[in-house]
Design a protein around this motif. Structure first.
Motif, PDB file in Angstrom:
ATOM      1  N   ARG A   1       3.799   8.918   3.630  1.00 42.67           N
ATOM      2  CA  ARG A   1       2.395   9.033   4.907  1.00 42.67           C
ATOM      3  C   ARG A   1       2.258   7.585   5.107  1.00 42.67           C
ATOM      4  O   ARG A   1       1.830   7.235   6.125  1.00 42.67           O
ATOM      5  N   ARG A   2       1.538   6.660   4.212  1.00 44.80           N
ATOM      6  CA  ARG A   2       1.323   5.407   4.385  1.00 44.80           C
ATOM      7  C   ARG A   2       2.627   4.588   5.097  1.00 44.80           C
ATOM      8  O   ARG A   2       1.979   3.754   5.750  1.00 44.80           O
TER       9      ARG A   2
ATOM     10  N   GLY B   1      -0.651   2.754   7.020  1.00 47.19           N
ATOM     11  CA  GLY B   1      -2.117   2.671   6.304  1.00 47.19           C
ATOM     12  C   GLY B   1      -3.236   3.075   7.308  1.00 47.19           C
ATOM     13  O   GLY B   1      -4.232   3.020   6.960  1.00 47.19           O
TER      14      GLY B   1
ATOM     15  N   PRO C   1       0.827  -1.071   0.115  1.00 45.75           N
ATOM     16  CA  PRO C   1       0.007  -0.145   0.197  1.00 45.75           C
ATOM     17  C   PRO C   1       0.913   1.133   0.014  1.00 45.75           C
ATOM     18  O   PRO C   1       0.467   2.247  -0.467  1.00 45.75           O
ATOM     19  N   TRP C   2       2.064   1.125   0.523  1.00 46.10           N
ATOM     20  CA  TRP C   2       2.914   2.516   0.676  1.00 46.10           C
ATOM     21  C   TRP C   2       3.581   2.676  -0.769  1.00 46.10           C
ATOM     22  O   TRP C   2       4.113   3.802  -0.870  1.00 46.10           O
TER      23      TRP C   2
ATOM     24  N   ASP D   1       4.501   6.378  -0.797  1.00 51.93           N
ATOM     25  CA  ASP D   1       3.863   7.299  -0.055  1.00 51.93           C
ATOM     26  C   ASP D   1       4.342   7.157   1.401  1.00 51.93           C
ATOM     27  O   ASP D   1       4.109   6.406   1.934  1.00 51.93           O
TER      28      ASP D   1
ATOM     29  N   ARG E   1       2.646   5.634   8.509  1.00 54.01           N
ATOM     30  CA  ARG E   1       1.476   5.393   9.376  1.00 54.01           C
ATOM     31  C   ARG E   1       0.725   3.936   9.240  1.00 54.01           C
ATOM     32  O   ARG E   1      -0.119   3.751   9.501  1.00 54.01           O
TER      33      ARG E   1
ATOM     34  N   ASP F   1      -7.524   9.588   5.734  1.00 49.52           N
ATOM     35  CA  ASP F   1      -6.942   8.363   5.360  1.00 49.52           C
ATOM     36  C   ASP F   1      -5.406   9.191   5.099  1.00 49.52           C
ATOM     37  O   ASP F   1      -5.371  10.203   4.176  1.00 49.52           O
TER      38      ASP F   1
ATOM     39  N   GLY G   1      -3.244   8.336   3.186  1.00 52.01           N
ATOM     40  CA  GLY G   1      -2.857   8.406   1.447  1.00 52.01           C
ATOM     41  C   GLY G   1      -3.827   9.252   1.081  1.00 52.01           C
ATOM     42  O   GLY G   1      -3.739   9.415  -0.244  1.00 52.01           O
TER      43      GLY G   1
END
Length: 164
Positions: A56-57, A62, A37-38, A54, A60, A74, A76
């Motif tokens: 942020r992802r 996700g 997901p990142w 990402d 964190r 979210d 992302g």
């Protein structure tokens, strides 16, 4: 030392500007099926496919959080001030490659005294890229070590030619 400031949620981070090539608006990325997901995907930079993560992802894992106004979002989810910081990542094989990092509020460069940084009081082995901390403008700021962002598995995923 000059540091590019940015945020991940409400937390402040910085990257030594020696690693920064430029700050770009959020560009559309080609998604990579079955990637973690990142991994935001690949961006086209003057004909070169550049991997984008990402941050942020990644930071964190996700999970959603609250922004500075107390609104849930979210990590992302793009915001008006979401940017891609293009950096030079030096892999363990010594090769330097471009890497895009999606962050928020990347719009200020400040000069900090390197002697003012200290080791973080919290050990985060799952996030070896989180570096030393200092205070700037009354808030805690943590450095992100660009060269430690990608472990061997992530580097092989994003730069498969170096895994061969």
């Amino acid at each position: 030392m000059q540091v590019l400031l940015f945020q991940l949620g409400n937390d402040r981070y910085g990257i030594d500007t020696r690693h920064v090539v430029r700050v770009l608006p959020l560009l559309e990325c080609k998604t990579v099926p079955h990637a973690p997901p990142w991994v935001a995907g690949l961006m086209n930079l003057r004909g070169e496919a550049v991997p984008v993560i990402d941050l942020r992802r990644l930071a964190r894992s996700g999970q959603g959080g609250q922004d500075e106004h107390g609104e849930r979002h979210d990590p992302g989810e793009p915001r008006f001030d979401t940017r891609i910081v293009l950096v030079r990542h030096v892999a363990r094989d010594g090769r330097s490659r471009p890497l895009g990092l999606i962050v928020e509020h990347a719009r200020e460069v400040i000069r900090l005294d390197p002697s003012g940084f200290a080791a973080s009081a919290i050990d985060t082995p799952q996030a070896p890229y989180l570096g030393e901390v200092t205070t700037a403008n009354g808030a805690i700021l943590q450095l992100v070590d660009v060269d430690r962002l990608l472990g061997d598995e992530a580097a092989a995923l994003l730069y498969p030619e170096s895994a061969a």
